[in-house]
Write a protein that holds these residues in place. Sequence first.
Motif, PDB file in Angstrom:
ATOM      1  N   LEU A 221       1.128  -1.069   0.196  1.00  0.00           N
ATOM      2  CA  LEU A 221      -0.831  -0.072  -0.050  1.00  0.00           C
ATOM      3  C   LEU A 221       0.853   1.111  -0.067  1.00  0.00           C
ATOM      4  O   LEU A 221       1.907   1.470   0.357  1.00  0.00           O
ATOM      5  N   PRO A 222       0.433   2.167  -0.473  1.00  0.00           N
ATOM      6  CA  PRO A 222       1.439   3.854  -0.622  1.00  0.00           C
ATOM      7  C   PRO A 222       1.411   4.136   0.939  1.00  0.00           C
ATOM      8  O   PRO A 222      -0.342   4.044   1.413  1.00  0.00           O
ATOM      9  N   GLY A 223       1.943   5.118   0.372  1.00  0.00           N
ATOM     10  CA  GLY A 223       1.892   6.257   2.098  1.00  0.00           C
ATOM     11  C   GLY A 223       1.990   5.574   3.652  1.00  0.00           C
ATOM     12  O   GLY A 223       1.936   4.113   3.266  1.00  0.00           O
ATOM     13  N   TYR A 224       1.121   5.716   4.070  1.00  0.00           N
ATOM     14  CA  TYR A 224       1.668   5.725   5.716  1.00  0.00           C
ATOM     15  C   TYR A 224       0.293   4.752   6.053  1.00  0.00           C
ATOM     16  O   TYR A 224      -0.083   5.188   6.662  1.00  0.00           O
ATOM     17  N   GLN A 225       0.044   3.740   5.764  1.00  0.00           N
ATOM     18  CA  GLN A 225      -0.785   2.603   5.998  1.00  0.00           C
ATOM     19  C   GLN A 225      -0.427   1.442   6.374  1.00  0.00           C
ATOM     20  O   GLN A 225       0.840   1.074   5.797  1.00  0.00           O
ATOM     21  N   ARG A 226      -0.412   1.039   7.944  1.00  0.00           N
ATOM     22  CA  ARG A 226       0.090  -0.763   8.653  1.00  0.00           C
ATOM     23  C   ARG A 226      -0.706  -1.177   8.270  1.00  0.00           C
ATOM     24  O   ARG A 226      -1.328  -1.436   8.419  1.00  0.00           O
ATOM     25  N   PHE A 227      -0.547  -2.993   7.744  1.00  0.00           N
ATOM     26  CA  PHE A 227      -0.765  -3.760   8.094  1.00  0.00           C
ATOM     27  C   PHE A 227      -1.179  -4.504   9.754  1.00  0.00           C
ATOM     28  O   PHE A 227      -0.393  -4.798  10.161  1.00  0.00           O
ATOM     29  N   ASP A 228      -2.704  -5.328   9.925  1.00  0.00           N
ATOM     30  CA  ASP A 228      -2.621  -5.730  10.694  1.00  0.00           C
ATOM     31  C   ASP A 228      -3.284  -7.638   9.974  1.00  0.00           C
ATOM     32  O   ASP A 228      -2.259  -7.850   9.511  1.00  0.00           O
ATOM     33  N   SER A 229      -3.753  -8.206  11.802  1.00  0.00           N
ATOM     34  CA  SER A 229      -4.935  -9.155  11.163  1.00  0.00           C
ATOM     35  C   SER A 229      -5.522  -9.178   9.986  1.00  0.00           C
ATOM     36  O   SER A 229      -6.358  -7.870   8.809  1.00  0.00           O
ATOM     37  N   MET A 230      -5.964 -10.484   9.194  1.00  0.00           N
ATOM     38  CA  MET A 230      -6.899 -10.692   8.328  1.00  0.00           C
ATOM     39  C   MET A 230      -7.521 -11.424   8.193  1.00  0.00           C
ATOM     40  O   MET A 230      -8.063 -12.754   8.731  1.00  0.00           O
ATOM     41  N   ALA A 231      -9.458 -11.955   7.073  1.00  0.00           N
ATOM     42  CA  ALA A 231      -9.522 -13.038   7.207  1.00  0.00           C
ATOM     43  C   ALA A 231      -9.857 -12.987   5.408  1.00  0.00           C
ATOM     44  O   ALA A 231      -9.812 -12.180   4.203  1.00  0.00           O
ATOM     45  N   VAL A 232     -10.054 -14.506   5.336  1.00  0.00           N
ATOM     46  CA  VAL A 232     -10.112 -14.605   3.659  1.00  0.00           C
ATOM     47  C   VAL A 232     -11.956 -14.812   3.424  1.00  0.00           C
ATOM     48  O   VAL A 232     -12.413 -15.618   4.263  1.00  0.00           O
ATOM     49  N   ASP A 233     -12.239 -14.140   2.030  1.00  0.00           N
ATOM     50  CA  ASP A 233     -13.487 -14.405   1.636  1.00  0.00           C
ATOM     51  C   ASP A 233     -13.880 -15.772   0.733  1.00  0.00           C
ATOM     52  O   ASP A 233     -12.664 -16.310   0.327  1.00  0.00           O
ATOM     53  N   ALA A 234     -15.241 -15.884   0.538  1.00  0.00           N
ATOM     54  CA  ALA A 234     -15.546 -17.117   0.069  1.00  0.00           C
ATOM     55  C   ALA A 234     -14.541 -17.464  -2.150  1.00  0.00           C
ATOM     56  O   ALA A 234     -14.331 -18.396  -2.260  1.00  0.00           O
ATOM     57  N   LEU A 235     -14.649 -15.829  -2.036  1.00  0.00           N
ATOM     58  CA  LEU A 235     -14.475 -15.955  -3.518  1.00  0.00           C
ATOM     59  C   LEU A 235     -12.522 -15.871  -3.192  1.00  0.00           C
ATOM     60  O   LEU A 235     -11.665 -15.319  -4.827  1.00  0.00           O
ATOM     61  N   GLY A 236     -12.301 -15.644  -2.082  1.00  0.00           N
ATOM     62  CA  GLY A 236     -10.616 -16.071  -1.982  1.00  0.00           C
ATOM     63  C   GLY A 236      -9.794 -14.511  -1.688  1.00  0.00           C
ATOM     64  O   GLY A 236      -8.623 -14.283  -1.588  1.00  0.00           O
ATOM     65  N   ASN A 237     -10.677 -13.409  -1.461  1.00  0.00           N
ATOM     66  CA  ASN A 237      -9.551 -12.209  -1.825  1.00  0.00           C
ATOM     67  C   ASN A 237      -9.338 -11.842  -0.423  1.00  0.00           C
ATOM     68  O   ASN A 237      -9.942 -12.372   0.769  1.00  0.00           O
ATOM     69  N   ILE A 238      -8.189 -11.178   0.076  1.00  0.00           N
ATOM     70  CA  ILE A 238      -7.973 -11.286   1.682  1.00  0.00           C
ATOM     71  C   ILE A 238      -8.538  -9.723   2.079  1.00  0.00           C
ATOM     72  O   ILE A 238      -7.542  -8.483   1.417  1.00  0.00           O
ATOM     73  N   CYS A 239      -8.632  -9.793   3.502  1.00  0.00           N
ATOM     74  CA  CYS A 239      -9.165  -8.935   3.601  1.00  0.00           C
ATOM     75  C   CYS A 239      -8.672  -8.807   4.657  1.00  0.00           C
ATOM     76  O   CYS A 239      -8.528  -9.208   6.224  1.00  0.00           O
ATOM     77  N   VAL A 240      -8.082  -7.557   4.867  1.00  0.00           N
ATOM     78  CA  VAL A 240      -6.843  -6.670   5.610  1.00  0.00           C
ATOM     79  C   VAL A 240      -6.647  -5.598   6.848  1.00  0.00           C
ATOM     80  O   VAL A 240      -7.193  -5.105   5.571  1.00  0.00           O
ATOM     81  N   ALA A 241      -7.374  -6.015   8.016  1.00  0.00           N
ATOM     82  CA  ALA A 241      -7.428  -4.710   8.655  1.00  0.00           C
ATOM     83  C   ALA A 241      -6.381  -3.847   8.603  1.00  0.00           C
ATOM     84  O   ALA A 241      -4.915  -3.769   8.344  1.00  0.00           O
ATOM     85  N   THR A 242      -6.188  -2.459   8.711  1.00  0.00           N
ATOM     86  CA  THR A 242      -5.637  -1.554   8.339  1.00  0.00           C
ATOM     87  C   THR A 242      -5.109  -0.748   9.124  1.00  0.00           C
ATOM     88  O   THR A 242      -5.929   0.385   8.883  1.00  0.00           O
ATOM     89  N   LEU A 243      -3.803  -0.157  10.068  1.00  0.00           N
ATOM     90  CA  LEU A 243      -3.504   0.937  10.854  1.00  0.00           C
ATOM     91  C   LEU A 243      -3.104   1.714   9.879  1.00  0.00           C
ATOM     92  O   LEU A 243      -3.343   2.449   9.161  1.00  0.00           O
ATOM     93  N   ILE A 244      -3.995   3.126  10.635  1.00  0.00           N
ATOM     94  CA  ILE A 244      -3.825   4.537  10.695  1.00  0.00           C
ATOM     95  C   ILE A 244      -4.594   4.792   9.741  1.00  0.00           C
ATOM     96  O   ILE A 244      -5.536   5.803  10.679  1.00  0.00           O
ATOM     97  N   THR A 245      -4.726   4.447   8.277  1.00  0.00           N
ATOM     98  CA  THR A 245      -6.409   4.754   7.758  1.00  0.00           C
ATOM     99  C   THR A 245      -7.532   4.472   8.321  1.00  0.00           C
ATOM    100  O   THR A 245      -8.161   5.154   8.571  1.00  0.00           O
ATOM    101  N   GLY A 246      -7.117   3.591   9.498  1.00  0.00           N
ATOM    102  CA  GLY A 246      -8.613   2.818  10.208  1.00  0.00           C
ATOM    103  C   GLY A 246      -9.881   2.118   9.182  1.00  0.00           C
ATOM    104  O   GLY A 246     -10.598   2.517   8.900  1.00  0.00           O
ATOM    105  N   CYS A 247      -9.529   0.921   8.721  1.00  0.00           N
ATOM    106  CA  CYS A 247     -10.463   0.434   7.192  1.00  0.00           C
ATOM    107  C   CYS A 247      -9.999  -0.892   6.983  1.00  0.00           C
ATOM    108  O   CYS A 247      -8.648  -1.193   8.016  1.00  0.00           O
ATOM    109  N   ILE A 248     -10.419  -1.222   6.393  1.00  0.00           N
ATOM    110  CA  ILE A 248      -9.879  -3.159   5.864  1.00  0.00           C
ATOM    111  C   ILE A 248      -9.756  -2.979   4.605  1.00  0.00           C
ATOM    112  O   ILE A 248     -10.558  -2.216   3.810  1.00  0.00           O
ATOM    113  N   THR A 249      -8.982  -2.806   4.443  1.00  0.00           N
ATOM    114  CA  THR A 249      -8.483  -3.597   2.444  1.00  0.00           C
ATOM    115  C   THR A 249      -8.780  -4.982   2.277  1.00  0.00           C
ATOM    116  O   THR A 249      -8.119  -5.706   2.540  1.00  0.00           O
TER     117      THR A 249
END
Length: 307
Positions: A221-249
């Motif tokens: 990810l660009p800028g100051y975005q930091r990854f935390d933990s994750m889950a995978v959906d049924a389509l195989g996409n990776i849903c990653v909790a993203t620190l600083i931005t405060g979102c799920i990527t």
Amino acid sequence: MPDIRVVASGLQFPEGPVVEANGSILIVEIQRETVSRVRPDGTVEVVARLGGGPNGLAVGPDRALYVCNNGGFLFQTVAGYNRTRRGVHPHYTSGRIERLDPATGEVRTLYDRCGDHPLCGPNDIVFDRSGGFYFTDYGKHRERDRDHGGLYYALADGSRIVEIAHPMETPNGVGLSPDESVVYVSETETGRLWAFDLEAPGQPKRHPFPSPHGGRLVCGLPGYQRFDSMAVDALGNICVATLITGCITVIAPDGTVLRQVALPDPIATNICFGGPDRKTAYITLSGTGQLVAMDWPEPGHPLAFSR
């Protein structure tokens, strides 16, 4: 901002959500040093007091709970949000993987080292269908230096642990593709998502230089975005909790960033899926001490041995 429902508040740095069959959510509270249960009505009860820093949580093939214990963090409040800080917990000895029997409360350490190397700070964990589990070791931050982290594979009976990748830069979340051919790892400080292609459980195919550890870079990810933990959906996409931005990527397996789902906390740390169709996302907001829920467009991939 999507429609977000607060399930529980007043939590002490929650992480590691696991959905139970009755609709309750098991979590760890790192600062409280417990495994806790959030009931559907929002009440919170302590399942076990583990000490140290319970950080990641998963259900194993024997229905026991397996805990990544980082050994203990220090905490501080910054701009109104609770967060970790550098330094060593006064009772820290090492990191460890613990087995918790939820029926009896018995806790025992399965692993506190891999070969001659002590575990520093186990962080997140995911089981495969064969009954083994992958876990990340974040390393340990002190005031002026830090230990490297890594990715490991181990068996639930305590008989075998192997190192898959080392060193890694603050590896945090870990997840498996639906067909279990790939294990994903998110790094916090680099904001990178790595993939390790598997030839068999616990046996990755090594990618050559310039890979620093044999993994395959999926996304950064660009800028100051930091990854935390994750889950995978049924389509195989990776849903990653993203620190600083405060979102799920939400990241496709080919590395495309599909969307970022905004959250009201810059310290969003983890996500899991539940509900009858697995289309309810449960997310830990550690900076504000909340467990929240929201509708999710894709169902989550069912975890091995999920309740």
